[in-house]
Design a protein around this motif. Structure first.
Motif, PDB file in Angstrom:
ATOM      1  N   ALA B 128       4.483  39.517  14.612  1.00 48.56           N
ATOM      2  CA  ALA B 128       4.969  38.818  15.812  1.00 48.56           C
ATOM      3  C   ALA B 128       3.849  38.013  16.467  1.00 48.56           C
ATOM      4  O   ALA B 128       2.662  38.254  16.222  1.00 48.56           O
ATOM      5  N   TYR B 129       4.246  37.067  17.296  1.00 49.21           N
ATOM      6  CA  TYR B 129       3.330  36.089  17.889  1.00 49.21           C
ATOM      7  C   TYR B 129       3.582  35.983  19.388  1.00 49.21           C
ATOM      8  O   TYR B 129       4.726  35.891  19.807  1.00 49.21           O
ATOM      9  N   GLY B 130       2.517  36.046  20.172  1.00 51.21           N
ATOM     10  CA  GLY B 130       2.599  35.645  21.575  1.00 51.21           C
ATOM     11  C   GLY B 130       2.757  36.683  22.672  1.00 51.21           C
ATOM     12  O   GLY B 130       2.609  36.334  23.832  1.00 51.21           O
ATOM     13  N   GLU B 147      -8.916  44.479  22.244  1.00 56.80           N
ATOM     14  CA  GLU B 147      -8.906  45.683  21.417  1.00 56.80           C
ATOM     15  C   GLU B 147      -7.537  45.849  20.732  1.00 56.80           C
ATOM     16  O   GLU B 147      -7.454  46.163  19.542  1.00 56.80           O
ATOM     17  N   ASP B 148      -6.481  45.608  21.498  1.00 54.24           N
ATOM     18  CA  ASP B 148      -5.139  45.663  20.895  1.00 54.24           C
ATOM     19  C   ASP B 148      -5.008  44.594  19.814  1.00 54.24           C
ATOM     20  O   ASP B 148      -4.426  44.830  18.754  1.00 54.24           O
ATOM     21  N   PHE B 149      -5.540  43.417  20.127  1.00 55.46           N
ATOM     22  CA  PHE B 149      -5.465  42.326  19.156  1.00 55.46           C
ATOM     23  C   PHE B 149      -6.083  42.762  17.824  1.00 55.46           C
ATOM     24  O   PHE B 149      -5.491  42.627  16.760  1.00 55.46           O
ATOM     25  N   ARG B 150      -7.285  43.341  17.923  1.00 53.18           N
ATOM     26  CA  ARG B 150      -7.958  43.803  16.693  1.00 53.18           C
ATOM     27  C   ARG B 150      -7.123  44.879  16.001  1.00 53.18           C
ATOM     28  O   ARG B 150      -6.992  44.885  14.778  1.00 53.18           O
ATOM     29  N   ASN B 151      -6.554  45.768  16.795  1.00 51.57           N
ATOM     30  CA  ASN B 151      -5.737  46.825  16.202  1.00 51.57           C
ATOM     31  C   ASN B 151      -4.582  46.246  15.394  1.00 51.57           C
ATOM     32  O   ASN B 151      -4.282  46.722  14.299  1.00 51.57           O
ATOM     33  N   PHE B 152      -3.912  45.234  15.945  1.00 48.92           N
ATOM     34  CA  PHE B 152      -2.764  44.684  15.221  1.00 48.92           C
ATOM     35  C   PHE B 152      -3.194  43.877  13.995  1.00 48.92           C
ATOM     36  O   PHE B 152      -2.483  43.842  12.996  1.00 48.92           O
ATOM     37  N   VAL B 153      -4.373  43.257  14.076  1.00 46.62           N
ATOM     38  CA  VAL B 153      -4.882  42.594  12.868  1.00 46.62           C
ATOM     39  C   VAL B 153      -5.145  43.655  11.786  1.00 46.62           C
ATOM     40  O   VAL B 153      -4.782  43.481  10.613  1.00 46.62           O
ATOM     41  N   LYS B 154      -5.742  44.771  12.199  1.00 42.72           N
ATOM     42  CA  LYS B 154      -6.044  45.839  11.232  1.00 42.72           C
ATOM     43  C   LYS B 154      -4.752  46.444  10.670  1.00 42.72           C
ATOM     44  O   LYS B 154      -4.628  46.684   9.470  1.00 42.72           O
ATOM     45  N   LEU B 155      -3.791  46.704  11.553  1.00 43.30           N
ATOM     46  CA  LEU B 155      -2.526  47.291  11.079  1.00 43.30           C
ATOM     47  C   LEU B 155      -1.824  46.339  10.116  1.00 43.30           C
ATOM     48  O   LEU B 155      -1.225  46.765   9.128  1.00 43.30           O
ATOM     49  N   THR B 156      -1.893  45.049  10.415  1.00 46.13           N
ATOM     50  CA  THR B 156      -1.274  44.065   9.524  1.00 46.13           C
ATOM     51  C   THR B 156      -1.983  44.048   8.180  1.00 46.13           C
ATOM     52  O   THR B 156      -1.350  44.004   7.125  1.00 46.13           O
ATOM     53  N   TYR B 157      -3.297  44.099   8.242  1.00 48.63           N
ATOM     54  CA  TYR B 157      -4.081  44.142   7.004  1.00 48.63           C
ATOM     55  C   TYR B 157      -3.682  45.354   6.155  1.00 48.63           C
ATOM     56  O   TYR B 157      -3.593  45.286   4.932  1.00 48.63           O
ATOM     57  N   MET B 158      -3.399  46.455   6.808  1.00 48.61           N
ATOM     58  CA  MET B 158      -3.060  47.705   6.109  1.00 48.61           C
ATOM     59  C   MET B 158      -1.587  47.766   5.695  1.00 48.61           C
ATOM     60  O   MET B 158      -1.178  48.719   5.039  1.00 48.61           O
ATOM     61  N   SER B 159      -0.776  46.802   6.130  1.00 47.70           N
ATOM     62  CA  SER B 159       0.661  46.855   5.831  1.00 47.70           C
ATOM     63  C   SER B 159       0.982  46.048   4.579  1.00 47.70           C
ATOM     64  O   SER B 159       0.887  44.832   4.595  1.00 47.70           O
ATOM     65  N   PRO B 160       1.376  46.737   3.509  1.00 44.60           N
ATOM     66  CA  PRO B 160       1.630  46.012   2.267  1.00 44.60           C
ATOM     67  C   PRO B 160       2.793  45.027   2.395  1.00 44.60           C
ATOM     68  O   PRO B 160       2.851  44.034   1.685  1.00 44.60           O
ATOM     69  N   GLY B 161       3.708  45.275   3.316  1.00 42.92           N
ATOM     70  CA  GLY B 161       4.870  44.397   3.452  1.00 42.92           C
ATOM     71  C   GLY B 161       4.575  43.103   4.186  1.00 42.92           C
ATOM     72  O   GLY B 161       5.400  42.197   4.194  1.00 42.92           O
ATOM     73  N   LEU B 162       3.419  43.028   4.841  1.00 50.65           N
ATOM     74  CA  LEU B 162       3.082  41.818   5.591  1.00 50.65           C
ATOM     75  C   LEU B 162       2.040  41.036   4.805  1.00 50.65           C
ATOM     76  O   LEU B 162       1.028  41.587   4.396  1.00 50.65           O
ATOM     77  N   HIS B 163       2.309  39.741   4.624  1.00 52.57           N
ATOM     78  CA  HIS B 163       1.477  38.945   3.730  1.00 52.57           C
ATOM     79  C   HIS B 163       0.451  38.111   4.461  1.00 52.57           C
ATOM     80  O   HIS B 163      -0.412  37.505   3.852  1.00 52.57           O
ATOM     81  N   HIS B 164       0.568  38.054   5.760  1.00 53.28           N
ATOM     82  CA  HIS B 164      -0.163  37.067   6.541  1.00 53.28           C
ATOM     83  C   HIS B 164      -0.640  37.748   7.809  1.00 53.28           C
ATOM     84  O   HIS B 164       0.042  38.613   8.348  1.00 53.28           O
ATOM     85  N   SER B 165      -1.809  37.354   8.301  1.00 55.28           N
ATOM     86  CA  SER B 165      -2.379  38.031   9.468  1.00 55.28           C
ATOM     87  C   SER B 165      -1.756  37.542  10.772  1.00 55.28           C
ATOM     88  O   SER B 165      -1.906  38.170  11.814  1.00 55.28           O
ATOM     89  N   GLY B 167      -0.936  34.934  14.073  1.00 51.59           N
ATOM     90  CA  GLY B 167      -1.756  34.168  15.016  1.00 51.59           C
ATOM     91  C   GLY B 167      -2.044  34.991  16.255  1.00 51.59           C
ATOM     92  O   GLY B 167      -2.805  35.953  16.207  1.00 51.59           O
ATOM     93  N   THR B 168      -1.407  34.660  17.364  1.00 41.59           N
ATOM     94  CA  THR B 168      -1.586  35.413  18.603  1.00 41.59           C
ATOM     95  C   THR B 168      -0.760  36.695  18.493  1.00 41.59           C
ATOM     96  O   THR B 168       0.324  36.809  19.051  1.00 41.59           O
ATOM     97  N   VAL B 169      -1.286  37.673  17.764  1.00 38.11           N
ATOM     98  CA  VAL B 169      -0.507  38.901  17.538  1.00 38.11           C
ATOM     99  C   VAL B 169      -0.238  39.635  18.856  1.00 38.11           C
ATOM    100  O   VAL B 169       0.725  40.380  18.970  1.00 38.11           O
ATOM    101  N   CYS B 170      -1.107  39.415  19.820  1.00 37.98           N
ATOM    102  CA  CYS B 170      -0.808  39.724  21.215  1.00 37.98           C
ATOM    103  C   CYS B 170      -1.825  38.915  22.005  1.00 37.98           C
ATOM    104  O   CYS B 170      -2.797  38.437  21.455  1.00 37.98           O
ATOM    105  N   GLU B 171      -1.568  38.731  23.285  1.00 35.39           N
ATOM    106  CA  GLU B 171      -2.431  37.842  24.069  1.00 35.39           C
ATOM    107  C   GLU B 171      -3.544  38.680  24.707  1.00 35.39           C
ATOM    108  O   GLU B 171      -3.260  39.522  25.566  1.00 35.39           O
TER     109      GLU B 171
END
Ligand code: B1M
Lengths: 242, 513
Positions: B128-130, B147-165, B167-171
């Motif tokens: 999600a974005y924004g 810190e939340d932003f980094r967490n969601f980038v990390k969780l996305t990186y760890m999620s095999p179903g998500l192919h892309h990191s 953008g503004t995963v949270c503000e």
């Protein structure tokens, strides 16, 4: 339902002649007409009551404000939809246009004036438009200065319209801090106490409203329409000219 | 007895426990679709909408606000300009786009194994974005931080179903507004090796994004390849504004992709009907994409759209309802006819909590997006409350759904193994398949195994604490973050990025707008 019934209903509608109604029935009819968003009928009803020697203030409070109060309740309860409230507010505006000069003549304070706009860098305006609509419905004179407003834009509008209330809307966390820029400039110019400042927008909250120095945060349009007249009343009472 | 062949050692309990507990962190870099699209409308209906969209462009036109460059380019291309209103001869936008926009393109990631192909039969799933707020079971709802932003980038990186990191995963509200983009772009590069999106809130922030990408990929590589995809929203109805056009221009000039997205809350920003809304979407997307092609012919551009329906009772956007699904099916078909990649959909919902409303609304939009043929699915994971909130638990639920979509879109295996005639012969009437050779050969991967759903017996579920889906998701995002290990990044690149950010941040004062 057969055709005949429909014809009959229409005929019944046609038979309503506002000028022939006694005061209490006319006022009730105006409440219904506001509810149904019938601007011409509201203008007509307003003129009839004035012709019957009602004061402008009495027409305003008894016929219009009370009618819109009912509209507000049913909007809140999910019975009336936004487009219908828009029509109702527009009908109210029609009545207000007739009353406003008379109210001014007789020295009655108007319900209130508001300048509202979305702050610089932000183009979200659906919520702001709803707020403007609800306040018009509550009898306010609303000057909507649109989207993407700088400090200069807000100050120009304040100067031109001399409102009681400055309303600011922002939907982005990247633009909502700009509200503080505007409020700080009001303080810097010694104008802060001249206005009630209301702020709103989905990413804001109570705490943020306080932090930027607004008088109140409004979570939605209905609440703005409640808060605005209340704060004006309180301010006027505090100043001893309520 | 000694004649019996010795069994190979399998590693025993330890090895199996480790293997079965480990969640897969990577699968294919993107989905290659093997199933048909759901075609809602026939050619005649689509032609009617295309005709009406051309009428909008010709008769009503599109406003390009405070952006003379667009007016000049359109004027030179043959459009009629009055003030800021641009009216297009029928077919002009379509022909500009079809002359140069690629039907599909590769977005490069810093790890080439994670490159994604956007367009054609491919689907790329993106978080999600924004959202300015986050929600978790532990903390409830609060403003998001870096810190939340980094967490969601990390969780996305760890999620095999998500192919892309994403953008503004949270503000990250705790970082000054005019410097946030540095930290966001850096986090995507540092904590993930999946492709990412760029900043669009000001042209100079877009430029900073390009400059940071150049540090990672090299100047020439960036100018010749697409390494950034960015979200450019139309200001519907029928308007584009200078902020978005400015960012789109910077990206186009550097060969970077943009998704031109009419983002409509039908009823407020477009007509209340499906056909009317789709017509407006097509007209706006055509005008926006044509502008990008005029800036730089051949630069990748995506036909985006995001459609929700207004609540007529409050004005709020609503999600997961049938009408926006109909819009999405129609818009996807129109993008295919135009010949450009399509962005839409995601795990959209209006719910405040990761509850039943969130689950069914999101499932509705996810399935629609998959069947419609969305190529770039922004907002796949985490979305709550109409996009105001990024939910930790919701993210885990959606990421699970994302993995399932990949399996579904892979379609039916009709190979010899897929036909399973051996198994049918071996087992025959009246027995069971659990011990069949074919089952033993396939069981581990035969069915999608959700890390989140609980299908155990009532008693076992009770013994394990009677946890509902959100509570289980809470455990899962925490264990996933705990297991996170950063993908290697060349220290020289890291240093160069940090030095660039330090220098740029020192060049101007913090500002809160
Ligand atoms: C007295 O003064 C008062 C009192 C009360 C006031 C008040 C003033 N103002 C509001 N209220 C209150 O009363 C109203 C009525 O009850 C309420 O108003 P609301 O506005 O809250 O409610 C409306 C009735 C309905 N709600 C809305 O209209 C907003 C809905 C969401 C989905 C939304 C929309 C529609 C849009 N958007 Co934008 N958009 C989102 C929004 C997410 C969300 N769920 O809120 C949000 C706010 N947008 C966001 C983003 C990122 C963006 N948007 C953008 C653009 C747009 C559209 C143009 C497509 C469109 C706006 C169209 C328009 N004419 O307004 C871009 C920015 C453009 C810009 N420069 O401003 C862009 C940057 C996206 C992009 N990359 O292009 C996110 C915010 C991120 C952040 N940093 O905070 C976002 C949360 C969605 C998301 N997840 O991405 C109350 O808040």
């Amino acid at each position: 339902m057969n055709d005949e019934t429909i014809v009959n209903e229409d005929a019944e509608d046609d038979e309503i002649i506002l000028a022939e109604m006694p005061d209490d029935e006319l006022v009730e009819q105006m409440h219904d007409d506001l509810y149904d968003g019938m601007k011409e009928e509201i203008e007509e009803g307003t003129n009839i009551l004035l012709a019957r020697d009602w004061s402008a203030e009495k027409v305003l409070n008894v016929a219009l404000v009370e009618g819109m109060r009912i509209v507000g309740i049913d909007f809140r309860d999910g019975i009336l939809f936004v487009p219908e409230v828009l029509l109702a507010a527009n009908a109210m505006k029609g009545g207000m246009a007739i009353l406003r000069p008379l109210l001014a003549e007789s020295g009655v304070k108007p319900i209130g004036k508001m300048v509202i706009g979305t702050v610089k860098g932000d183009i979200h305006d659906i919520g702001k438009n709803l707020v403007g609509m609800m306040l018009e419905g509550a009898g306010f004179e609303v000057f909507d200065i649109g989207i993407n407003n700088s400090v200069e834009d807000f100050f120009a509008a304040l100067k031109e319209h001399e409102p009681d209330i400055l309303g600011m809307s922002a939907l982005l966390t990247t633009t909502m801090p700009y509200m503080k820029v505007v409020i700080d400039e009001l303080i810097a110019q010694g104008m802060r106490d001249d206005y009630i400042v209301l702020v709103g927008g989905a990413p804001l909250n109570e705490e943020f409203g306080k932090a930027v120095g607004a008088d109140a945060y409004c979570r939605d349009a209905a609440q703005a329409a409640e808060v605005a007249p209340r704060m004006i009343k309180e301010k006027r009472e505090a100043a001893g000219n309520g | 007895m000694s004649s019996r062949p010795r069994r190979r050692h399998g590693g025993g309990r330890e090895a199996k426990r480790a293997a079965r507990r480990k969640l897969p962190t990577s699968t294919a870099a993107y989905i290659d679709r093997k199933i048909p699209y759901y075609e809602l409308l026939g050619d005649e209906a689509l032609e009617l909408i295309e005709h009406n969209a051309e009428t909008v462009l010709e008769e009503i036109g599109i406003e390009f606000k405070d952006f003379p460059r667009a007016l000049k380019l359109f004027h030179d291309a043959g459009a009629d300009i009055k003030g800021e209103r641009v009216r297009f001869p029928r077919g002009l936008c379509r022909s500009i786009i079809q002359a140069s926009a690629p039907a599909e393109f590769t977005q490069h990631a810093r790890n080439p194994k994670r490159n994604v192909v956007i367009g054609g039969k491919r689907t790329v799933l993106v978080p999600a974005y924004g959202p300015p707020f986050i929600r978790s079971l532990d903390e409830g709802r609060r403003y998001a931080t870096i810190e939340d932003f980094r967490n969601f980038v990390k969780l996305t990186y760890m999620s095999p179903g998500l192919h892309h990191s994403g953008g503004t995963v949270c503000e990250p509200v705790d970082v000054p507004v005019n410097k946030r983009h540095f930290d966001m772009v850096y986090s995507h590069i540092k904590y993930s090796d999946k492709p990412f999106m760029g900043s669009v809130t000001a042209p100079e922030r877009a430029q900073d994004t390009v400059d940071m990408a150049k540090i990672v990929f090299g100047d020439d590589f960036v100018e010749q390849n697409t390494v950034i995809v960015s979200l450019i929203n139309a200001n519907s109805p029928m308007t584009f504004d200078a902020t978005m056009l400015g960012a789109a221009t910077v990206y186009a000039e550097h060969n970077q992709a943009t998704m031109i997205s009419p983002f409509l809350i039908a009823g407020a920003m477009s007509p209340v009907t499906v056909a009317g809304t789709v017509t407006q979407i097509l007209a706006e997307a055509l005008a926006g994409m044509a502008y990008v092609q005029l800036v730089k012919p051949g630069v990748p551009v995506i036909f985006g759209t995001f459609a929700a329906a207004v609540s007529m009772q409050t004005g709020a956007p609503t999600f997961g309802t049938p009408e926006p699904s109909l819009v999405m099916y129609a818009a996807a078909a129109l993008a295919r006819r135009l010949g450009v990649p399509f962005r839409s959909g995601g795990g959209l919902c209006g719910s405040k909590l990761p509850d039943a409303q969130a689950a069914y609304e999101s499932a509705n939009t996810l399935v629609t997006s998959a069947l419609a043929g969305v190529n770039f699915m922004l907002h796949t994971a985490g979305w709550l409350e109409g996009g105001l909130v990024m939910g930790y638990e919701k993210f885990i639920m959606d990421a699970d759904q994302a993995s399932m979509l990949a399996v579904f879109l892979a379609g039916v295996d009709l190979s010899e193994n897929g036909q399973a005639m051996d198994a049918l012969r071996e087992v025959g009437p009246g027995s069971h398949f659990l011990g069949a050779k074919h089952t033993l050969a396939n069981f581990e991967t035969a069915f999608y195994r959700s890390p989140l759903a609980d299908s155990n017996s009532f008693e076992q579920w009770q013994e394990e604490g009677s946890l509902d889906a959100a509570q289980r998701a809470n455990k899962l995002w925490k264990s996933t973050l705990a297991a996170y290990e950063a993908p290697p990044l060349d220290p020289a690149i890291d240093e160069a990025l940090l030095a660039f950010m330090d220098r740029r941040k020192a060049e101007f004062a913090d500002r809160e707008y």
